[in-house]
Design an enzyme around this catalytic site. Structure first.
Site, short mmCIF file in Angstrom:
data_model
loop_
_atom_site.label_atom_id
_atom_site.label_comp_id
_atom_site.label_asym_id
_atom_site.label_seq_id
_atom_site.Cartn_x
_atom_site.Cartn_y
_atom_site.Cartn_z
CE1 TYR A 13 -4.02 -1.58 -0.36
CE2 TYR A 13 -3.49 -2.80 1.65
CZ TYR A 13 -4.28 -2.60 0.54
OH TYR A 13 -5.33 -3.42 0.31
CD GLU A 35 -1.99 -30.02 7.83
OE1 GLU A 35 -1.72 -31.23 7.83
OE2 GLU A 35 -2.59 -29.47 6.91
#
Lengths: 367, 790
Positions: free
Chosen positions: A102, A200
């Site tokens: 940005y 995980e």
């Protein structure tokens, strides 16, 4: 001491960046075409480094040169980013990758602005590789909030509000200790751990914590949150290197999860330049293994086309070229099935902590 | 309907035929009925046709006299009518020529002539005269002045519509400012709805006649086309028709009118490329068709013949008989094969010889018997010989029975023919019947290929007969004879017609013409070599103009010409349209929506077909017929010019890309350099050298010191550069090495012509005292490939 290190690495990072700018300057001054060389970041250009036991980039390079319009644009962006980063380091501030994207909108030259975040991310990676400085040292933070760990570990973290000593079981809630973006600001004080278990999925991590697995087996449970962030991988490596703890990885039984393991153990293709710093070559895979699906009669899903594709790609991936993976992947292709970690719940909620993990850890000689 | 219009009589022929069938009606009625074919079907079209005929005539008249055409055309409103005036600076015409040129409708002055002429294109100015007369009732007003005459002649001319005869109603002298020339004035019913076509016609005429000056005035506009070359088109030669390009009707007409008696003489005098030898070949081929040939077989051995002949001859002295028999046998045995007429000739010869040596007369009866006896002997061997022949020409797979059967049946048929005299068709039908019988009775196949081979095999052992061919008169009176002659002409190999009778515009002038009328960025033109279709030579030329002021929206413009005459109607029906749409223009850099059809873009394509006989799709002669040979040449010509266009567009595109790249890079690099200098705290950068290297340009840099100037030329391109560098200096530079110096108004022009290889650097130096101003100009390289900091 830790502060000194950080300041040193910041200074070094700044110098490296300015060196790069000076290099471009000299190219102009010589009347040459400004360019920079970057290793090709593809699967075909990574190779196993026997010394460090991780996968690093091979010697294939691509050149970003002002000779082409797109190359010139990239170099202009690089110049702007170098300027931005050195200023940021100078002012001891930090920003996220998304902020960089940005922020580029405010740059005066339109061509220097990024068209998407992927482009700015890649450029940061390019600069990491060329300057040999990691993006953490550029004070660039990823967007994703850091993963957590839980276990019998006491550490000291440098925060903006000073040093904090934290015990990762006693001083944290159920959620565990939040791994900071730059884990090198952490100092390990004391621990009671026997091994590190990387998990995980959040569901399985919560199950293990709820069942008190960390207390019972003296284990540091690291939540990977899918494909692990750099900070997660870095702290895993440090736990292994500095505390001498064995590392095991526990994921779903599908091709995407094997890649999660590979990036923990061998380094990822995108950041192979940092493998030495992020990868834990001694990490071992605990499951779910395709053979478990039959052995424990787990509920399964059929392999989709993209799963099959991914498995076949893995058979060609240099990181998976060993007997264990070749056998397991071929077996999975034969049975055409995959299973999640939570599938173990089919055998009861405690099955994973009472039966599956202890048995497997015992077999692997971890406990 | 395709009209090859190759009958003799050129343009008049078809119209004459039309008129022929309508003899009972007046010429006016005939005209009325056929005006659509003659190009006068509407007032608008009529005006275009009249202008076209008059201008074509004027151009032809001036060129024939070797005068550069200066043509004035005006159309004005005259009450209810339009007045058309066409003036030229030709040689003028006399009163005697007048009716021939302007009067009699359908009178073809170019009757019997094959020549590339504009006039071939139209129906004639006489039609315009008649149209004017029929619609307005006014005569044609003609003013003419021949060179050197003090006065001009003024005529009014009317066509008697009953007799189709022109009548001069007024004949006076007048004054006219042109020193020589002709002016025709017609009043006719017309309108200006076809203004665009008129303009096109005039403009296109100017394009392909760059040697003409044309002025055109109509009620609303005035166009003027200046002459750009003094080169008149090459004079064209008349050629006689070529035997391959004539049709039956025309042939009969030619035969009718010929003064020759013999066919050979006729062929040599009426056709091009026919000398004595070719004429003989044609006549022989004609005889083979007309009389057939005689099959020649192996004769019996000499002793057999000798004894047989001796047996046949009665009542002659043994001595004479023996001489005769020996003589015949000797001559026969010299022949590997013998046809009936050859046999007769040998016998007659022997009789002559015996008469001259022994005085004995061997009359026609004896000769007849002798020939018959020898022929009998020959016939005995025919079947075995034929068996051998069939075996030889057919494949090995045919069984002996099949071959024997074929031979047996064929012999039976042959023996039914007197003297074995047969035409090719005759043999063919015998073989076919024999084959059918063999197939039916022996249950084997004897296919068409085999039949054909046998036919050719038998034909190859035949020999042409010595019979005198029919006279020209006989042939002209019998359509079948004439048809046989035509076939013989077509079958005989004859040199292609000469092509020097054509006068192409030439590629240079095509380009010049386009350049004159179209303000474009690029021009290409090509002239193909002459080719032949039928008996007519033709040349195709093509030109392309691209870009500039040519409108870029919509389809490209196609300019079509036949013998320098613009074709303005029926564009879609023209062979040129078919060719253009069949080409993949994307390949040549033009936009072609859907990949077929007429391409779009700012381009003009010109196509010119020059021929002694341009084939048209119809009598109005607006569209070239789809003749494969001509289409092929049109395509090659267009592609040739289009290839140049492609090269040009490609180069232009690459220069544009280079320019765009330069613009972007030239935007990026200075910013980058400035930022780098700031960041590294160093002095600001000169980036021209890097820029030149990036752009693969030739870089010219100046360095001035107190006592001199140096120009450094660095060639970053991948080819060697031959440059011309001129530095204009405000102070006397002395005489630098390798340079020429010219002083002009206090400025010194210092010029070098260095060649700088790819990747190399050259230094041009001169001494200078004090302050000076410079102005450099560099030639020999495109601006896009040059970077100058001097």
């Amino acid at each position: 001491m830790a502060i000194d290190t950080t300041n040193q690495s910041e200074e070094m990072a700044r110098e490296q960046l300015l060196d790069l700018a000076a290099e471009f300057y000299d190219q102009f001054a010589d009347g040459a075409v400004p360019s920079m060389q970057i290793p090709t970041r593809t699967k075909s250009n990574i190779e196993y480094d026997e010394d460090s036991e991780v996968w690093v980039y091979g010697d294939r390079h691509s050149t970003r040169s002002a000779k082409t319009v797109s190359g010139a644009k990239k170099l202009l962006k690089a110049t702007y980013v170098i300027d931005f980063l050195s200023t940021q380091l100078d002012e001891d501030r930090s920003s996220t990758l998304r902020e960089l994207y940005y922020l580029s909108e405010s740059w005066d030259h339109e061509i220097a602005q990024f068209s998407d975040q992927n482009e700015s991310n890649q450029l940061i990676e390019d600069l990491e590789i060329v300057s040999d400085v990691s993006r953490e040292d550029f004070h660039m933070r990823p967007e994703e909030s850091g993963a957590t760990l839980m276990g019998p570990l006491q550490l000291r973290e440098q925060t903006r509000r000073g040093e904090r000593d934290i015990h990762c079981q006693k001083d944290v809630g159920e959620g565990g200790y939040q791994i900071p973006n730059n884990p090198d600001t952490i100092e390990f004080l004391d621990n009671d751990a026997d091994f590190v278990l990387c998990v995980e999925t959040g569901g399985m991590r919560d199950r293990l914590v709820e069942n008190g697995f960390d207390t019972e087996y003296n284990t540091i449970i690291v939540h990977l949150k899918g494909q692990p962030a750099r900070a997660t991988r870095r702290i895993t490596r440090r736990l292994h290197d500095e505390l001498g703890l064995p590392v095991v990885v526990f994921t779903d039984g599908d091709p995407w999860s094997y890649r999660i393991f590979a990036s923990v153990a061998y380094g990822s293709i995108k950041s192979a330049h940092l493998s030495e710093y992020l990868a834990t070559p001694d990490a071992r895979y605990i499951g779910i293994q395709p053979t478990d699906i039959e052995e424990y009669d787990l509920p399964t899903d059929p392999l989709s086309d993209s799963d099959i594709n991914a498995l076949e790609n893995e058979l060609e991936d240099p990181r998976f070229q060993d007997d264990f993976w070749t056998t397991e992947i071929e077996h999975q292709l034969d049975i055409g099935k995959k299973a999640e970690q939570q599938a173990l719940a089919a055998r009861g909620l405690d099955f994973v902590t009472d039966e599956y993990l202890p048995t497997r850890l015992d077999e692997m000689g971890v406990i | 309907m395709t009209s090859y219009q190759s009958e003799l009589g050129g343009r008049s022929n078809v119209a004459e035929e039309l008129a022929e069938s309508q003899r009972s009606i007046s010429i006016a009625e005939f005209f009325e009925k056929n005006k659509h074919m003659l190009g006068f079907d509407s007032g608008a079209r009529g005006l275009v046709t009249a202008v076209k005929e008059a201008v074509d005539n004027a151009l032809d008249a001036t060129e024939e006299a070797g005068i550069l055409p200066d043509i004035y055309v005006s159309i004005t409103e005259a009450g209810d009518y339009y007045r058309l005036v066409v003036e030229d600076n030709g040689p003028g015409i006399t009163k005697e020529q007048l009716p021939k040129v302007f009067g009699k409708l359908l009178y073809g002055s170019r009757f019997h002539v094959r020549e590339q002429k504009r006039g071939q294109q139209g129906i004639g100015i006489s039609a315009a005269v008649l149209y004017a007369q029929l619609t307005s009732g006014k005569p044609a007003m003609i003013t003419s002045r021949t060179d050197g005459d003090s006065d001009a002649q003024y005529f009014e001319l009317i066509v008697d519509t009953d007799s189709n005869e022109p009548e001069i109603s007024v004949d006076t002298t007048t004054s006219w400012e042109r020193p020589h020339g002709t002016r025709i004035e017609l009043e006719m019913e017309a309108n200006m709805r076809a203004r665009q076509q008129l303009h096109d016609y005039i403009k296109h005429t100017a394009v392909v006649n760059p040697h003409a000056r044309i002025e055109f005035e109509e009620p609303r506009e005035r166009l003027k086309f200046e002459r750009v070359t003094d080169q008149l088109p090459a004079e064209t030669e008349e050629i006689r028709p070529h035997p391959h390009g004539i049709e039956l009707g025309s042939l009969i007409k030619l035969l009718d009118e010929s003064a020759s008696h013999s066919l050979s003489g006729f062929l040599q005098s009426e056709f091009t490329r026919v000398g004595q030898k070719t004429a003989e070949s044609i006549v022989t081929a004609f005889r083979d068709r007309h009389f057939g040939r005689e099959l020649a077989w192996k004769p019996a051995p000499a002793p057999v013949i000798e004894s047989t002949v001796s047996d046949v001859v009665n009542n002659k002295s043994p001595d004479a008989t023996a001489t005769f028999a020996q003589r015949v046998a000797g001559a026969v045995s010299e022949q590997p094969r013998l046809a009936h007429h050859e046999c007769r000739a040998i016998v007659a010869n022997a009789a002559e010889h015996v008469k001259s040596t022994t005085g004995a007369t061997f009359g026609s009866t004896v000769q007849g018997h002798t020939v018959e006896a020898i022929w009998e002997l020959i016939l005995d061997g025919v079947e075995s010989e034929l068996t051998e022949l069939i075996d030889e020409v057919t494949t090995a797979r045919k069984s002996d029975e099949t071959i024997d059967g074929m031979a047996r049946r064929l012999v039976t048929k042959l023996n039914g023919v007197d003297r074995h005299r047969l035409t090719h068709d005759g043999i063919e039908s015998f073989v076919e019947r024999a084959a059918t019988q063999t197939e039916q009775r022996d249950d084997v196949t004897f296919g068409e290929t085999a039949q054909q081979k046998v036919t050719e095999g038998v034909w190859s052992i035949s020999s042409s007969v010595p019979d005198d061919p029919p006279s020209v008169t006989a042939v002209s009176n019998d359509r079948d004879f004439a048809s046989e002659l035509l076939e013989a002409m077509r079958e005989t190999d004859i040199l292609a017609p000469p092509t020097d009778c054509l006068a192409p515009i030439t590629d240079e002038l095509v380009e010049e013409g386009l350049r004159k009328e179209f303000d474009a960025d690029f021009y290409a033109a090509t002239t193909r070599d002459a080719e032949v279709h039928g008996g007519d030579p033709f040349i195709v030329e093509a030109g392309i103009a691209y870009g500039g002021d040519i409108l870029s929206d919509g389809s490209i413009d196609v300019l079509r010409f036949a013998n320098r005459v613009p074709l303005v109607y029926q564009r879609g029906a023209c062979a040129t349209a078919d060719v253009i749409t069949s080409i993949n223009w994307r390949n040549y850099g033009l936009d072609q929506p859907g990949g077929s059809g007429t391409p779009n873009g700012p381009a003009v394509v010109l196509i010119h077909v020059a021929s002694t006989n341009v084939p048209f799709t119809s009598e109005s002669k607006d569209a070239i017929a789809n003749v494969p040979e001509i289409e092929h040449e049109i395509e090659l010509a267009i592609r040739d010019a289009a290839r140049d266009l492609k090269r040009y567009l490609k180069k232009r595109r690459s220069l544009q890309q280079r320019k765009r790249k330069r613009n972007v890079i030239a935007d990026i690099l200075p910013t980058m350099a400035e930022k780098l200098a700031n960041m590294t705290d160093q002095q600001s950068l000169m980036i021209e050298d890097s820029l030149a290297r990036i752009m693969s340009n030739v870089l010219v840099e100046r360095t001035t010191t107190d006592d001199g100037v140096a120009l450094t030329i660095t060639n970053h391109t991948d080819t060697s550069a031959e440059l011309s560098v001129t530095d204009i200096v405000s102070v006397d530079p002395g005489s630098p090495a390798d340079a020429t110096v010219v002083e002009m108004d206090g400025e010194w022009f210092v010029t070098w012509e260095p060649t700088v290889e790819s990747g190399a650097t050259a230094r041009l130096q001169y001494d200078l005292d004090g302050e000076a101003e410079f102005d450099i100009s560099i030639e020999g390289i495109e601006a896009e490939k040059l970077s100058v900091t001097a």
